[in-house]
Design an enzyme around this catalytic site. Sequence first.
Site, PDB file in Angstrom:
ATOM      1  N   ARG A  58      28.386  36.954  43.141  1.00 43.59           N
ATOM      2  CA  ARG A  58      28.062  35.640  42.617  1.00 43.59           C
ATOM      3  C   ARG A  58      26.578  35.512  42.361  1.00 43.59           C
ATOM      4  O   ARG A  58      25.772  35.961  43.174  1.00 43.59           O
ATOM      5  CB  ARG A  58      28.488  34.617  43.686  1.00 43.59           C
ATOM      6  CG  ARG A  58      28.484  33.179  43.230  1.00 43.59           C
ATOM      7  CD  ARG A  58      29.850  32.792  42.837  1.00 43.59           C
ATOM      8  NE  ARG A  58      29.981  31.401  42.482  1.00 43.59           N
ATOM      9  CZ  ARG A  58      30.824  30.567  43.064  1.00 43.59           C
ATOM     10  NH1 ARG A  58      31.559  30.980  44.079  1.00 43.59           N
ATOM     11  NH2 ARG A  58      30.945  29.332  42.634  1.00 43.59           N
TER      12      ARG A  58
ATOM     13  N   PHE B 151      30.549  31.411  34.285  1.00 46.86           N
ATOM     14  CA  PHE B 151      31.796  30.653  34.329  1.00 46.86           C
ATOM     15  C   PHE B 151      31.639  29.161  34.602  1.00 46.86           C
ATOM     16  O   PHE B 151      32.607  28.414  34.557  1.00 46.86           O
ATOM     17  CB  PHE B 151      32.809  31.278  35.296  1.00 46.86           C
ATOM     18  CG  PHE B 151      32.322  31.426  36.712  1.00 46.86           C
ATOM     19  CD1 PHE B 151      32.210  30.333  37.537  1.00 46.86           C
ATOM     20  CD2 PHE B 151      32.017  32.683  37.214  1.00 46.86           C
ATOM     21  CE1 PHE B 151      31.782  30.465  38.840  1.00 46.86           C
ATOM     22  CE2 PHE B 151      31.586  32.831  38.528  1.00 46.86           C
ATOM     23  CZ  PHE B 151      31.466  31.724  39.330  1.00 46.86           C
TER      24      PHE B 151
ATOM     25  N   LYS C  63      39.122  37.128  37.494  1.00 44.63           N
ATOM     26  CA  LYS C  63      38.313  37.170  38.712  1.00 44.63           C
ATOM     27  C   LYS C  63      37.620  38.526  38.707  1.00 44.63           C
ATOM     28  O   LYS C  63      38.246  39.565  38.933  1.00 44.63           O
ATOM     29  CB  LYS C  63      39.192  37.031  39.962  1.00 44.63           C
ATOM     30  CG  LYS C  63      38.376  37.055  41.242  1.00 44.63           C
ATOM     31  CD  LYS C  63      39.252  36.928  42.474  1.00 44.63           C
ATOM     32  CE  LYS C  63      38.465  36.668  43.741  1.00 44.63           C
ATOM     33  NZ  LYS C  63      37.385  37.575  44.019  1.00 44.63           N
TER      34      LYS C  63
ATOM     35  N   ARG D 192      24.887  33.838  46.597  1.00 47.42           N
ATOM     36  CA  ARG D 192      25.597  32.734  47.243  1.00 47.42           C
ATOM     37  C   ARG D 192      25.016  32.394  48.601  1.00 47.42           C
ATOM     38  O   ARG D 192      25.301  31.353  49.165  1.00 47.42           O
ATOM     39  CB  ARG D 192      27.076  33.053  47.351  1.00 47.42           C
ATOM     40  CG  ARG D 192      27.375  34.129  48.370  1.00 47.42           C
ATOM     41  CD  ARG D 192      28.535  34.959  47.978  1.00 47.42           C
ATOM     42  NE  ARG D 192      29.794  34.326  48.298  1.00 47.42           N
ATOM     43  CZ  ARG D 192      30.952  34.768  47.847  1.00 47.42           C
ATOM     44  NH1 ARG D 192      30.995  35.816  47.057  1.00 47.42           N
ATOM     45  NH2 ARG D 192      32.059  34.194  48.199  1.00 47.42           N
TER      46      ARG D 192
ATOM     47  N   GLU E   5      29.291  35.440  37.736  1.00 51.88           N
ATOM     48  CA  GLU E   5      29.586  36.655  38.494  1.00 51.88           C
ATOM     49  C   GLU E   5      28.894  37.802  37.765  1.00 51.88           C
ATOM     50  O   GLU E   5      28.943  37.879  36.528  1.00 51.88           O
ATOM     51  CB  GLU E   5      31.108  36.871  38.541  1.00 51.88           C
ATOM     52  CG  GLU E   5      31.556  37.998  39.438  1.00 51.88           C
ATOM     53  CD  GLU E   5      31.677  37.609  40.919  1.00 51.88           C
ATOM     54  OE1 GLU E   5      31.306  36.478  41.314  1.00 51.88           O
ATOM     55  OE2 GLU E   5      32.124  38.474  41.696  1.00 51.88           O
TER      56      GLU E   5
ATOM     57  N   ARG F   4      34.818  24.372  49.995  1.00 50.04           N
ATOM     58  CA  ARG F   4      35.981  25.175  49.675  1.00 50.04           C
ATOM     59  C   ARG F   4      37.099  24.203  49.311  1.00 50.04           C
ATOM     60  O   ARG F   4      38.042  23.998  50.062  1.00 50.04           O
ATOM     61  CB  ARG F   4      36.363  26.028  50.895  1.00 50.04           C
ATOM     62  CG  ARG F   4      37.261  27.201  50.567  1.00 50.04           C
ATOM     63  CD  ARG F   4      37.523  28.057  51.779  1.00 50.04           C
ATOM     64  NE  ARG F   4      36.406  28.916  52.139  1.00 50.04           N
ATOM     65  CZ  ARG F   4      36.045  30.011  51.470  1.00 50.04           C
ATOM     66  NH1 ARG F   4      36.711  30.373  50.408  1.00 50.04           N
ATOM     67  NH2 ARG F   4      35.038  30.732  51.866  1.00 50.04           N
TER      68      ARG F   4
END
Length: 568
Positions: free
Chosen positions: A259, A345, A254, A274, A304, A421
Site C-alpha cells: 500500500r 484505486f 487485488k 500504511r 498499491e 476496518r
Amino acid sequence: MLYQELAELYSQIEGTTKRLEKTEILSKFLKKLSDEDKDVMYLLIGKIYPEGNEKEIGISTQIALKAISKSNGATDSKVLEMWKKIGDLGKVAEELSKQKKQTTLKLVGKLTIQKVLENLRKLPELQGKGTISLKLLLITELLASASPLEAKYLTRTLIGDLRIGIKSSTIREALASAFFSGDARKQASEKIQNAYDKLSDLAIIFELSKKGIEHLEKVSLKTDKPIKVMLAQKALSIEDGFEKCGEYLAAEYKYDGFRMLINKKNDSVDLYTRRLENVTKQFPDIVEVVKKNIKAKSCIIDSEIIGYNPKTKKYMPFQAISQRIRRKYEIDRLVKELPVEVKAFDIVLCNDEDLINSPFEQRSKLLKKIIKSEKYKITTADQLITNKVSKVREFYEKAIKDNQEGLILKNLNAPYKPGSRVGYMLKLKEELRDFDLVITGAEYGTGKRAGWFSSFILSCMGNKKDEYLEIGKVGTGINEKEDEGKITFKELTKQLKPLIIAEKGTSLQVKPKIIVAVTYQEIQKSTNYSSGYALRFPRVNVLRPDKPLSEITDIKEVEDAYKGQKKK
Ligand code: AMP
C-alpha cells in the site's frame, strides 16, 4: 515542564492494567498540560515527531547500553549482565542510577522536557563519520542528569520500547474526558478519532480538543500529513460481497504489492506506507511519475505498488520488491532492477477539496480523470461495476490468471473511512494458508549457521494489547546465501540483534517488531505454545516491513482457520 513529571505519569500508567484507570490518570495530566508543552503528546507514544515524519530516534540497544554504563560509571559487561538478569534495559538504567545517587549525590531532577526533546531530535540528524560517539554524547548528557525514574523511561524511549500499555484509543478517551463532559464527551471521542485519522498529529489534536468540538470538526485533510488508510474486511463469498456492498458493487483486482499513499502539493510529493512511514526517498521513480502523470495541483491518492520484471515485463509477487521499502542506499540501481508500477484505486483529496465523504463511485471517476495512465508507470486499478455474481466470478478468475491475489469488492456509495476496518471494502481471495506473524524469539545456529540465528519463534496477536502468543518455530524459507528477494539468516540476525530483550543459553527473546508472512500446511492443537496451536511445516515467505504490528494475524483468525480446516 520537568521530565520528572512525565516520568511519574508513565509510571502511574504502567502501574495499572485497567484501561479506565489509565484513561483517568492521563486525563488529569492532560488537563494541566499547557500548549507550550504540547509536544509531550508525541513522547506519550514514544515518538519525537508526529507520525509520518521520517525522523525517528533509532537507537540500538547496544548504544543505549553503552550510554547507561558511561553515565553511571559502570562497565559495559556489568550492564550487560544486569540486563540479562532483569530483561528490561529501562529498569537496569533505573537501578544503576539509584546506586549512583548514593555515592555521587549529583544534582538531579532538573531535566526539562525541552532539553530531552532537543537532544533526542538531534539524534536522527547525525550522519556519517563519528556519528556513534556524537549520539553517545547526547544520550549520556541526558542520562547523567536523570533521576532513576527518568533514566528508566528515557532508556525505554531511546530503544523504542516504552512498555506502558497505552493505546491511541486511551489517548482519545483521555482527551475527551479532560476537555468535555456529559453527552458532549461521547461525541467528542468520535470527533477526536476522526480528526486524528485525518491528521495523525497528537499535539495538534490536543490543542484542538482544548479549543472545542467545532475546531475538531473543522479539521481537513492536509497534503503534508499522512492519513491512516482504510482497511478491508473479508468477504466470505461473492454473494456475501453483494449483501454487504449493495445491489451494484465495484470489483477491483487485488494486487499483490504494498500500500502507498501519495500526497502531492504542486511540485512537492510525499509517499507513505500504511504504517505512515515516509518512503519518498526510496521511490524517486514514483515521485517522477506522480509529477508527470497526475493532473491535479494537490491530491491524496491511495494505491498499491506492484513490481515487474524489467526484461520480461511480467508482474512479480510482493516479495520480489519488498527490499525497496527499506533500502536507503544504491537506490538508483534498485529503481532499474526492481521497477514498480502504481495501481491507483482511491482519491481522498483533489485540488484542496476534501472528498472523504463523497461516494466511492464519484471518487473513482475523478481518479480516472486526473490520472494519465501509462502502463508500467501508473494506471488506475482494473475495475468492474456490476450487479451480477457470475460477472464477478469471471473477473475473479481473470485476476488469478493475471497472477494477482483475488479481488477487492467495494461499496459504490460509501465514504472513505481513514484508519477503519469497515465493510466498505472487502477482500475476496483464495484461502491461502498464510498468516502474518511477528518474531518474538530466536535461537543461535550451529555448524554452517554458527554466528547467525537459525530458528525463530513466531507469535500471533493475543486478545489483549501487547499480548503475543507463540504459535510455532520456523527455520525454512530463509536463505544461507544472498538471493534477490529472499531473506538471509545473516540479514535477519542483523535486524533482530538490536531487539534482544533477554538471553538464556542459546535462546533469545526479542522485542516483537519483525513481521513475516508465513505459509504452513496445517494448524494443530498444541500445548507447546502459548496460543494453544502449532503450525505444521511453517515456511517464511517474506518480511513485511510495510505492515504495522496492529495488523498481524490474531488468535481469532487462527481459531477460525483451525475450525475451517476441520470442516474441510
Ligand atoms: P490484506 O492486506 O490482505 O488485508 O488486503 C487488503 C490490502 O489489499 C490493502 O491494504 C491494499 O494494500 C491491497 N490492495 C490491492 N489491490 C487493492 C485495490 N484495488 N483496492 C484496495 N486495496 C487493494
